[in-house]
Design a protein around this motif. Structure first.
Motif, PDB file in Angstrom:
ATOM      1  N   CYS A 149       0.827  -1.213   0.000  1.00 35.05           N
ATOM      2  CA  CYS A 149       0.000   0.000   0.000  1.00 35.05           C
ATOM      3  C   CYS A 149       0.859   1.260   0.000  1.00 35.05           C
ATOM      4  O   CYS A 149       0.428   2.316  -0.480  1.00 35.05           O
ATOM      5  CB  CYS A 149      -0.921   0.012   1.214  1.00 35.05           C
ATOM      6  N   VAL A 150       2.074   1.153   0.554  1.00 32.08           N
ATOM      7  CA  VAL A 150       2.978   2.313   0.584  1.00 32.08           C
ATOM      8  C   VAL A 150       3.361   2.718  -0.838  1.00 32.08           C
ATOM      9  O   VAL A 150       3.325   3.896  -1.205  1.00 32.08           O
ATOM     10  CB  VAL A 150       4.235   2.001   1.419  1.00 32.08           C
ATOM     11  N   GLU A 151       3.725   1.715  -1.660  1.00 38.51           N
ATOM     12  CA  GLU A 151       4.067   2.010  -3.060  1.00 38.51           C
ATOM     13  C   GLU A 151       2.862   2.589  -3.809  1.00 38.51           C
ATOM     14  O   GLU A 151       3.006   3.519  -4.597  1.00 38.51           O
ATOM     15  CB  GLU A 151       4.558   0.748  -3.765  1.00 38.51           C
ATOM     16  N   TYR A 152       1.704   2.028  -3.568  1.00 34.30           N
ATOM     17  CA  TYR A 152       0.502   2.549  -4.223  1.00 34.30           C
ATOM     18  C   TYR A 152       0.278   4.005  -3.829  1.00 34.30           C
ATOM     19  O   TYR A 152      -0.027   4.853  -4.673  1.00 34.30           O
ATOM     20  CB  TYR A 152      -0.722   1.708  -3.840  1.00 34.30           C
ATOM     21  N   GLY A 153       0.445   4.306  -2.538  1.00 33.12           N
ATOM     22  CA  GLY A 153       0.252   5.677  -2.072  1.00 33.12           C
ATOM     23  C   GLY A 153       1.256   6.642  -2.682  1.00 33.12           C
ATOM     24  O   GLY A 153       0.901   7.766  -3.065  1.00 33.12           O
ATOM     25  N   GLU A 154       2.518   6.201  -2.803  1.00 32.20           N
ATOM     26  CA  GLU A 154       3.540   7.055  -3.422  1.00 32.20           C
ATOM     27  C   GLU A 154       3.207   7.309  -4.889  1.00 32.20           C
ATOM     28  O   GLU A 154       3.354   8.424  -5.396  1.00 32.20           O
ATOM     29  CB  GLU A 154       4.910   6.385  -3.297  1.00 32.20           C
ATOM     30  N   TRP A 155       2.747   6.277  -5.581  1.00 28.01           N
ATOM     31  CA  TRP A 155       2.379   6.412  -7.000  1.00 28.01           C
ATOM     32  C   TRP A 155       1.158   7.314  -7.167  1.00 28.01           C
ATOM     33  O   TRP A 155       1.097   8.131  -8.081  1.00 28.01           O
ATOM     34  CB  TRP A 155       2.098   5.019  -7.563  1.00 28.01           C
ATOM     35  N   LYS A 156       0.204   7.177  -6.252  1.00 31.40           N
ATOM     36  CA  LYS A 156      -1.053   7.921  -6.359  1.00 31.40           C
ATOM     37  C   LYS A 156      -0.896   9.390  -5.989  1.00 31.40           C
ATOM     38  O   LYS A 156      -1.472  10.284  -6.619  1.00 31.40           O
ATOM     39  CB  LYS A 156      -2.100   7.279  -5.438  1.00 31.40           C
ATOM     40  N   THR A 157      -0.104   9.668  -4.949  1.00 29.12           N
ATOM     41  CA  THR A 157      -0.051  11.029  -4.394  1.00 29.12           C
ATOM     42  C   THR A 157       1.318  11.700  -4.499  1.00 29.12           C
ATOM     43  O   THR A 157       1.431  12.903  -4.276  1.00 29.12           O
ATOM     44  CB  THR A 157      -0.450  11.003  -2.912  1.00 29.12           C
ATOM     45  N   GLY A 158       2.357  10.914  -4.813  1.00 28.80           N
ATOM     46  CA  GLY A 158       3.707  11.472  -4.841  1.00 28.80           C
ATOM     47  C   GLY A 158       4.341  11.552  -3.468  1.00 28.80           C
ATOM     48  O   GLY A 158       5.464  12.040  -3.318  1.00 28.80           O
ATOM     49  N   LEU A 159       3.654  11.081  -2.443  1.00 31.34           N
ATOM     50  CA  LEU A 159       4.152  11.150  -1.073  1.00 31.34           C
ATOM     51  C   LEU A 159       4.391   9.748  -0.524  1.00 31.34           C
ATOM     52  O   LEU A 159       3.496   8.905  -0.543  1.00 31.34           O
ATOM     53  CB  LEU A 159       3.131  11.880  -0.182  1.00 31.34           C
ATOM     54  N   ARG A 160       5.606   9.513  -0.043  1.00 29.97           N
ATOM     55  CA  ARG A 160       5.930   8.225   0.587  1.00 29.97           C
ATOM     56  C   ARG A 160       6.150   8.459   2.071  1.00 29.97           C
ATOM     57  O   ARG A 160       7.020   9.227   2.469  1.00 29.97           O
ATOM     58  CB  ARG A 160       7.184   7.609  -0.033  1.00 29.97           C
ATOM     59  N   ASN A 161       5.341   7.820   2.896  1.00 26.89           N
ATOM     60  CA  ASN A 161       5.444   7.994   4.345  1.00 26.89           C
ATOM     61  C   ASN A 161       5.197   6.657   5.041  1.00 26.89           C
ATOM     62  O   ASN A 161       4.179   6.458   5.704  1.00 26.89           O
ATOM     63  CB  ASN A 161       4.467   9.064   4.844  1.00 26.89           C
ATOM     64  N   ASP A 162       6.162   5.758   4.916  1.00 25.92           N
ATOM     65  CA  ASP A 162       6.034   4.391   5.426  1.00 25.92           C
ATOM     66  C   ASP A 162       5.660   4.356   6.905  1.00 25.92           C
ATOM     67  O   ASP A 162       4.702   3.694   7.313  1.00 25.92           O
ATOM     68  CB  ASP A 162       7.351   3.624   5.238  1.00 25.92           C
ATOM     69  N   GLY A 163       6.461   5.059   7.720  1.00 28.54           N
ATOM     70  CA  GLY A 163       6.241   5.023   9.163  1.00 28.54           C
ATOM     71  C   GLY A 163       4.903   5.597   9.562  1.00 28.54           C
ATOM     72  O   GLY A 163       4.214   5.064  10.437  1.00 28.54           O
ATOM     73  N   PHE A 164       4.519   6.692   8.915  1.00 30.24           N
ATOM     74  CA  PHE A 164       3.239   7.334   9.217  1.00 30.24           C
ATOM     75  C   PHE A 164       2.081   6.394   8.901  1.00 30.24           C
ATOM     76  O   PHE A 164       1.143   6.257   9.687  1.00 30.24           O
ATOM     77  CB  PHE A 164       3.116   8.630   8.416  1.00 30.24           C
ATOM     78  N   GLN A 165       2.153   5.708   7.746  1.00 30.81           N
ATOM     79  CA  GLN A 165       1.075   4.787   7.381  1.00 30.81           C
ATOM     80  C   GLN A 165       1.034   3.588   8.317  1.00 30.81           C
ATOM     81  O   GLN A 165      -0.042   3.154   8.740  1.00 30.81           O
ATOM     82  CB  GLN A 165       1.247   4.326   5.926  1.00 30.81           C
TER      83      GLN A 165
END
Length: 458
Positions: free
Chosen positions: A354-370
């Motif tokens: 889901c982290v990769e999907y979120g980075e692709w969708k929004t341009g923001l990668r926040n592993d720890g936050f998610q």
């Protein structure tokens, strides 16, 4: 910055070490979830009503500290990586807090008991957060290969099931042996042993794992912006809902299990027999995640199937008991645990993708936050499940170490079978709508790599 291979094949020793991290987590948190409530009521001498309120209060505490810890892990920058240093520092502190939590003072006043319970429990939850969030996030930092992540999470889940089985089998007799003169001494000594195991497992995990995925350097991003990005991540939202239901169902039932065997079945020693019957199915179920995933190519659908059959098996358990139909009862217990273990592996394997999907969708990668919100969702479910159980038992007249009335016994029985069974089926329905399959995930990762060549992270 040194270039790293983000699709690296993770060495076997690293997979084993990562699995040992969850061994440590379970020697802390499963001990807490299975034994803390009955320790408070039957050993520490705290009323059932007083126990329920701190469980809910601690979740407000989690709502503050989980996102903060998650954000801090994303910002951590050391020669060991972002997440591994947290295991080295926070694990021994949490071990001490575990010991303090199980240090009973039955001769204190009721007010002093409650104050001590609230302080130690909230500190323990904070300590566990500082270990569990970076530990959970570490998987996504070890590789971006979806199959390798599945193997890492299988190692994690198999290790966890072994640890849970050992804990469930040995804890009751160990408390009895070490606390032959006093139950409070037994609980304290077991907490010391388990705290040492917790710290040692995370030291091993720290030493033998390595962060390979390059995290992009970024400016300070507000919580509001990060929340907005999370809300656009549909696979993550489904996984988060699944985690809330998972926490409610699992930990509510775990808090009830020792009450169930002690008062409904009439003997706490049945819990040890029950635990012995489910350990092998637990390990096999966890290992079965990978072949089912390879068949379906969708981790959410895989989790959905395991959840569905967990619920059906649990509902069937209502019609049997240890005294009259032991063979059917223990067989269904093993089947239930088999499907639960497969689900447990699948639900945690979903999060890094889901982290990769979120980075692709929004341009923001926040592993720890998610992962922090996944942890928070799980703990919210746990709080509601345990607090509701405590409130109901208190309302209908639970009295520690006495024969219970029919209403209390009915609550204990349904909390062990029908209520979690229905909730598992609801969880299956939610995760059925998870659409991020293996093909789509690989396309997203390739797209991210192309974007990175155009706009390098460093």
């Amino acid at each position: 910055m040194e270039s790293k291979n983000e699709n690296v094949k993770v060495p076997l020793i690293s997979k084993i070490a990562y699995g040992f991290g969850d061994v440590g987590c379970n020697f802390s948190w499963m001990f807490v979830s299975n034994f803390l409530m009955i320790f408070y009521t039957d050993v520490f001498g705290i009323s059932m009503a007083a126990v329920s309120a701190p469980m809910l209060f601690s979740r407000f505490w989690d709502a503050i500290n989980d996102p903060i810890v998650g954000g801090l892990t994303d910002k951590t920058k050391t020669k060991w990586g972002r997440y591994r240093p947290w295991l080295l520092i926070a694990a021994p502190i949490t071990a001490v807090l575990l010991i303090m939590t199980f240090w009973a003072h039955p001769d204190w006043s009721d007010r002093s008991k409650v104050i001590y319970m609230v302080i130690t429990y909230c500190l323990l939850v904070l300590g566990y957060t500082c270990v569990n969030i970076p530990y959970g996030t570490l998987c996504g930092a070890m590789t971006q290969d979806i199959d390798e992540r599945a193997k890492i999470n299988t190692s994690r889940s198999v290790s966890a099931m072994v640890a849970i089985g050992i804990i469930n089998i040995i804890t009751v007799p160990l408390i009895g042996k070490l606390g032959s003169q006093s139950a409070k001494t037994g609980y304290l000594l077991v907490a010391i042993i388990y705290g040492c195991i917790f710290a040692a497992c995370h030291f091993f995990c720290f030493a033998k794992t390595k962060e390979q995925v390059i995290m992009p350097e970024k400016d300070k991003i507000s919580i509001k912006v990060q929340l907005r990005a999370v809300m656009q991540n549909r696979p993550y939202i489904l996984a988060l809902i699944g985690q809330v239901l998972f926490g409610f169902t699992l930990y509510g039932r775990n808090a009830d299990v020792l009450y169930y065997f002690t008062y409904v079945e009439g003997n706490a020693s049945y819990y040890t027999t029950y635990s012995m019957c489910i350990i092998i199915p637990s390990i096999i179920g966890a290992a079965c995640f990978q072949p089912v995933f390879r068949k379906l190519n969708n981790k959410g659908r895989t989790a959905s199937i395991f959840a569905l059959f967990t619920g059906i098996s649990m509902l069937c358990m209502f019609f049997f008991n240890v005294k009259e139909t032991p063979a059917a009862f223990y067989t269904l217990a093993g089947i239930t645990q088999f499907f639960f273990s497969g689900f447990n592996t699948a639900i945690y394997a979903i999060i890094p993708d889901c982290v990769e999907y979120g980075e692709w969708k929004t341009g923001l990668r926040n592993d720890g936050f998610q992962y922090a919100f996944v942890s928070l969702g799980n703990k919210i479910g746990m709080a509601i499940g345990t607090a509701l159980l405590a409130a109901l038992l208190g309302k209908y007249g639970y009295v520690a170490n006495q024969v219970q009335n029919p209403a209390v016994l009915s609550i204990m029985r349904h909390s062990f079978t029908t209520i979690p069974g229905v909730l598992w089926i609801v969880t299956a329905i939610v995760l059925f709508f998870y659409r991020l399959n293996k093909k789509r995930y690989n396309e997203i990762v390739e797209d991210l790599k192309k974007q990175d060549k155009i706009n390098p992270r460093y």
